[in-house]
Design an enzyme around this catalytic site. Structure first.
Site, short mmCIF file in Angstrom:
data_model
loop_
_atom_site.label_atom_id
_atom_site.label_comp_id
_atom_site.label_asym_id
_atom_site.label_seq_id
_atom_site.Cartn_x
_atom_site.Cartn_y
_atom_site.Cartn_z
N SER B 129 0.84 -1.20 0.00
CA SER B 129 0.00 0.00 0.00
C SER B 129 0.88 1.25 0.00
CB SER B 129 -0.92 -0.04 1.24
OG SER B 129 -1.90 0.95 1.15
N ASP B 192 -7.35 -4.81 -7.38
CA ASP B 192 -6.94 -3.86 -6.34
C ASP B 192 -7.11 -2.41 -6.82
OD1 ASP B 192 -5.77 -2.35 -4.40
OD2 ASP B 192 -3.85 -3.43 -4.39
N HIS B 320 -7.03 -5.46 -2.11
CA HIS B 320 -5.89 -4.69 -1.63
C HIS B 320 -5.30 -5.31 -0.37
CE1 HIS B 320 -3.21 -1.34 -1.17
NE2 HIS B 320 -3.72 -0.99 -0.01
#
Lengths: 557, 600
Positions: B129, B192, B320
């Protein structure tokens, strides 16, 4: 690197790009609002640095009569210079001799009247002024007749912004608008480089954008009820039902007439002048249930209008004019999803596959050979061989640097002639030249340079170069330098070969068109403050060439 | 196609990927407490630096709609388009975070120790991330700091998972030029949303983004936000960027394209390095072509039908958070397709084509429609075109060498007179005119190269190629004095301004920057245009206050001569420079004697 056509068909991708932005839905919602408030005539809204303007498709009172016999009128005489760039002809020839026989720029008289009356409205003027002050870019939209007003408004705005050298961007989006003007209008817009500022959204069956391809006088009453039906549908749907009844008979008559006229235009051979008076300009965004494509080739647009109407019906062609809200919303979701395609039919070549997919998006089924084949062919015809004016200009600069050595060789020739013991100068040396290798080479260089500059003029004539090309210092100076150096050789050749006995005096009868144009560029060039400073001495090249024009006079004596 | 393992192709061992993934997920826990976590992999020589993410909006975007800022060239001297002097831009929020870490002396120390370790430690930067961008910036910093001065050192690796995009096209270009791109490996789950988010302006998603970040923070699938609107907004903006790029690479020349670009804000961010897409059915697809990666960022998440929206939108958030499990399965299966090896420009367009079954399976697993495949083809075609442009340009190197040879001959001849600068400026002999023709021919070739650079028509690697940097320098040293002579011969300085300010062609500025970058010079390398300075000083003659400047110039000239980048003929009797020195009584009495002795 060269002017090879791209191996990809991207009209569909361009439509996808436009659809992915909020521009279409934003413009449509404003048009929709403007339609329900016909008394205003327009709505305006400022969103950050983007100004939005939409004209109502419902025009009360002195509404236009699209059916009145002679409905095109010259833009120039009617508008007092409002649209001056469209009137201006700079196609190279002094006095515009070549333009003879071509029509002046004409637009629909009724639509022009509506625009002029909106423009004289103080409320409109205030909003417009406000918008110009607060915006980096302005979108002008309209549905139906509102679209033609939007088109005129955008043309006026572009003209005005040009006059104050503003760099505000203008985009005109119309929905189902009828044609606005003739082919000269379309050409003038191309010449000004404005075709990328117009995008006409046309749904698959909508008859309104196709209406003016047909002779309308005989259908006068039917058209009246048609317009009435559309306008009532936008303002008060219950009343529209009544109007529809009145229309019933007319529907198929109108449909048949339009289809037949389009048929004639579409079947006309390329280059053959089948004219209907009106002609499309700018980009057309054809949308259907299955997607959209966007292209600005006029011939393609006309053929597409025809192909798409083939599978329509009288009532479809009339109802589709009222369905833009549906199409816009549908398209904006559709681009996020995959459209399935019968895989067996997809050709292997990227280009052919792109064409097949584009046709599918425009709503022409590949199975329907009789419709699909001509549509395919004309999409291929519209394939661009050229590049954008700016790219062309950059390529031309490369070419210029490649031919400059030829010019340098002539310079050298001149210098050696000036210095030689014979004291003859390069004019006389060239005129009396023998068969030496050097003379031959100079003559070859003269030809090569002429070919380069003639090509430049040719590109200008075809709108392949930026519109301020002839004001750019690089080209004004370059052409002037060339003229001063080489024109004396052309004159020498003229008199050497005895052309003056056949054709007459050089200046009036023998001078190449390019020199007349370059001379004009030089006279009209913008002169910067700093250039007015006098030089301490003349640089070698200009100084020695000032005599260029003198040669021409001497010979005549 | 013989199957190549992930390890061979990417140069990373599977254990390292697994370890990087698990460490980077774990690091989130130390967010707010630690700036980074360093962990050695047991029984091996890799040292993993992992960076925690953040779920606060201000760490994702700051400032204007995309929050991009120019990179600091002191810190990242390579991140530019050298010849045209365009500086890369990067997400300002990410840069701030990275700078905070760099200010931490512990981090620098720990990295420094690893580099100097005798056991050749492989440094791996990683992050999931928002940790991803920090890992990327750290790796670039490492490359600039340690590898550029000493390419023999062990290069770092950078492995990211679900990272947002960090920088613009120039950043990706620069990494490819320096041949660093291969050290960056980005894993992206098919749906994602995070890597795509960088293509959307903050203004259009701000509220929803807050909720989404909260969802990620809580990591509980119960904590539901309504993701459909967010997904649609992000995808629509991604499509704008992607379709605009596709129009360009497909060669669309419609003026409407230009007009529209003035009405919509398009994200500057572009993917960099290698991308590994996880298809969601335990397969991996590897792709390096940056234009193709950009297209995939949209098309792999494209809906199959409108009805899929709620499910896909939800999946776009959950994906994600599921890198660890998915990758574990993928690495076990080892079903990997390397798309770049399959001739992108001729990928099969529909699912049933059986010829190249492997690539077709991969395209199907990614859910690519015929239109998406056409975009990949266009990306492949463009790369191919750039390579063939480069070949065409390479062929011209011979012409350049010939031209330079002739001008060198001219220069040598002129040493018996006043030197070639002044001989050319006077231009009275046949040789002078021939030299001018040569000069113009060379200018034609170089102008074309510069124009191609401007239009991005050459491969990213072009500006890093030694042969071209060298011949560019040679060209500049031999020919630029002639351009300057021509400029002052025609007195262009009087109406245009001094050569250096107004008249210097791009072909010299550009080749000069190539050399300065390649040799990591801190000063400008202006040896080829000292004549311009000399001319300007001559024009000010009579003004005694310029004596200092003349003296300075003389010292620099002497240094250039010592370094062998300038010839001694500048001091020849009667040359512009010699006259200038004489006027200011700065001539060394011995100078001319020596040179004349050696040439006569």
């Amino acid at each position: 690197m060269d002017t090879e056509a791209s191996p990809f068909e991207s009209s569909e991708m361009l439509a996808t790009f436009l659809t992915s932005t909020p521009l279409l839905s934003m413009s449509w919602s404003l048009c929709d609002r403007a339609n329900t408030m016909p008394s205003q005539g327009f709505v305006a809204e400022q969103m950050g640095s983007v100004g939005h303007l939409a004209f109502s498709g419902v025009q009360l009172g002195s509404g236009p009569d699209p059916t009145s016999g002679r409905n095109l009128e010259p833009l120039v005489t009617a508008t007092n210079g409002l649209f001056f760039p469209l009137e201006h002809q700079f196609d190279g020839e002094e006095g515009g001799g070549e333009e003879e026989g071509k029509e002046p720029v004409l637009v629909h008289a009724g639509f022009l009247r509506i625009f002029l009356s909106v423009k004289s409205n103080p409320n409109f003027q205030n909003r417009m002024l406000n918008m110009i002050q607060n915006s980096k870019s302005i979108v002008i939209a309209g549905h139906g007749i509102g679209g033609t007003v939007a088109g005129l408004c955008a043309l006026w705005l572009l003209s005005y912004l040009q006059s104050i050298s503003s760099n505000i961007s203008v985009l005109c989006i119309t929905f189902g608008s009828p044609l606005l003007g003739n082919e000269s209008l379309s050409r003038a817009i191309l010449r000004e480089g404005w075709s990328g500022n117009f995008c006409h959204v046309v749904s698959k069956h909508d008859v309104f954008p196709r209406l003016f391809f047909a002779p309308l006088a005989p259908l006068n009453p039917q058209l009246h009820s048609l317009l009435q039906f559309w306008q009532l549908s936008m303002t008060s749907p219950p009343l529209a039902l009544l109007a529809e009844k009145l229309l019933d008979e007319g529907k198929s008559q109108i449909f048949r007439t339009v289809l037949a006229s389009l048929e004639g235009l579409a079947k006309a051979e390329q280059g053959k002048n089948v004219t209907c008076g009106f002609w499309p300009f700018g980009n057309y965004f054809f949308c259907s249930e299955d997607g959209a494509i966007c292209n600005d080739n006029a011939t393609f647009i006309v053929k597409m209008m025809h192909s798409l109407l083939l599978n329509s019906s009288p009532s479809c062609s009339i109802e589709d004019h009222l369905k833009y809200g549906y199409y816009v919303e549908k398209a904006s979701l559709q681009v996020l999803t995959k459209t399935s395609f019968p895989p067996a039919e997809l050709p292997e070549s990227s280009y052919e596959a792109g064409v097949a997919l584009a046709l599918q998006s425009s709503g022409i089924a590949c199975q329907d050979e009789s419709v699909a084949r001509p549509a395919k062919n004309c999409l291929k015809l519209a394939r661009r061989m050229g590049r954008t004016p700016n790219l062309n200009c950059a390529n031309l600069a490369i070419k210029l640097s490649k031919i400059t050595p030829y010019r340098a060789e002539i310079e050298w020739y001149k210098a050696t002639c000036d210095q030689s013991d014979a004291q003859m100068g390069y004019y006389d040396s060239f005129k009396q030249r023998g068969a030496s290798k050097r003379d031959f080479k100079v003559n070859m260089n003269r030809y090569k340079l002429a070919r380069f500059w003639d090509n430049v003029i040719n590109m200008l004539d075809n709108n392949d170069l930026p519109r301020d090309f002839h004001r750019r210092a690089k080209w004004v100076n370059g052409s002037q330098f060339y003229m001063l150096l080489v024109e004396p050789l052309d004159i020498a050749e003229y008199y050497r070969t005895g052309m003056h006995r056949k054709k007459g005096h050089y200046i009036s009868n023998g001078r190449e068109r390019r020199y007349k144009i370059f001379e004009r560029w030089w006279k009209e060039r913008p002169i910067k403050e700093e250039e007015k400073k006098t030089r301490s001495t003349f640089a070698s090249s200009p100084k020695t060439h000032v005599f260029g024009p003198e040669w021409r006079k001497l010979e005549s004596g | 196609m013989a199957s190549v393992s992930l390890r061979e192709n990417l140069g990373i061992r599977e254990e390292v990927i697994k370890k990087a993934c698990s460490v980077s997920m774990k690091t989130h826990k130390s967010a707010g407490k630690q700036l980074y976590v360093a962990e050695k992999i047991r029984n091996s020589h890799e040292l993993v630096f992992s960076f925690p993410g953040s779920w606060s909006l201000s760490d994702w975007f700051i400032g204007s709609s995309f929050g991009e800022v120019n990179v600091d060239l002191e810190l990242f001297p390579s991140l530019k388009y050298i010849g045209l002097n365009q500086i890369a831009t990067v997400n300002g929020a990410f840069l701030n975070r990275f700078n905070a870490i760099l200010d931490n002396t512990q981090f620098k120390k720990e990295v420094g120790t690893a580099v100097t370790d005798r056991k050749q430690v492989q440094v791996v930067f990683t992050g999931h991330s928002l940790g991803g961008p920090i890992a990327i910036l750290a790796a670039i910093w490492f490359l600039e700091e340690y590898i550029r001065p000493d390419p023999k050192k062990m290069a770092p690796l950078c492995v990211t998972f679900g990272s947002p995009l960090v920088g613009d096209r120039i950043m990706s270009h620069a990494l490819r030029r320096e041949n660093w791109s291969r050290y960056f490996v980005n894993f992206v789950m098919r749906y994602d949303i995070v890597p795509r988010m960088s293509l959307t302006p903050l203004s259009s998603v701000e509220q929803q983004l807050r909720q989404v970040l909260n969802f990620f923070k809580a990591r509980s699938q119960e904590n539901v936000v309504e993701p459909s609107d967010f997904f649609v907004t992000v995808m629509r903006n991604a499509l704008s960027v992607v379709s605009h790029a596709a129009c360009k690479i497909m060669g669309n020349t419609n003026l409407l394209l230009e007009t529209l670009s003035n009405f919509v804000e398009l994200s500057p961010y572009r993917p960099l390095g290698t991308y590994v897409f996880c298809t969601g059915n335990e397969k991996l697809v590897v792709i390096r072509n940056p234009d193709a990666v950009l297209q995939l960022l949209f098309y792999t998440s494209q809906l199959s039908s409108e009805g899929d929206l709620p499910a896909v939108a939800r999946r776009s958030l959950i994906d994600h958070l599921s890198y660890k499990d998915e990758l574990e399965e993928c690495l076990k299966m080892q079903s990997v397709t390397f798309l770049d090896d399959h001739h992108l420009e001729a990928l099969p367009l529909s699912d049933d084509a059986s010829a190249t079954a492997e690539s077709n399976m991969a395209l199907k697993d990614l859910g690519l429609s015929a239109r998406a495949r056409l975009c990949l083809r266009a990306a492949g075609q463009l790369e191919k075109q750039k390579k063939s442009n480069q070949q065409a340009i390479d062929k011209k190197m011979e012409d350049i060498k010939n031209g330079l040879g002739k001008l060198q001959g001219y220069k040598d001849k002129c040493k018996h007179k006043v030197g070639y600068y002044d001989a050319f400026k006077i231009s009275e002999d046949k040789e002078d005119f021939e030299a001018n023709v040569n000069r113009l021919q060379l200018a034609g070739i170089w102008d074309e190269i510069i124009e191609m650079l401007k239009r991005n028509e050459l491969p990213d690697e072009f500006e890093g190629r030694k042969a071209w940097i060298d011949i560019g320098t040679q060209y500049r040293r031999i020919v630029e004095p002639l351009d300057i002579a021509n400029y002052y011969r025609h007195l262009k300085n009087e109406d245009t301004g001094p050569y250096m300010e107004r008249g210097r062609p791009k072909r010299y500025k550009c080749t000069q920057r190539w050399r300065e970058h390649a040799e990591r010079m801190s000063n400008e390398s202006l040896e080829s245009c000292f004549w311009a300075e000399a001319e300007e000083l001559c024009n000010k003659s009579g003004n005694p206050s310029i004596r200092d400047r003349v003296l300075q110039l003389k010292r620099r000239v002497e240094e250039w001569i010592r370094n062998g980048v300038l010839d001694e003929d500048v001091f020849l009797n009667g040359s512009t420079f010699e006259k200038l020195l004489t006027e200011h009584s700065l001539k060394n009495s011995d100078q001319n004697v020596v040179f004349q002795g050696s040439w006569s």
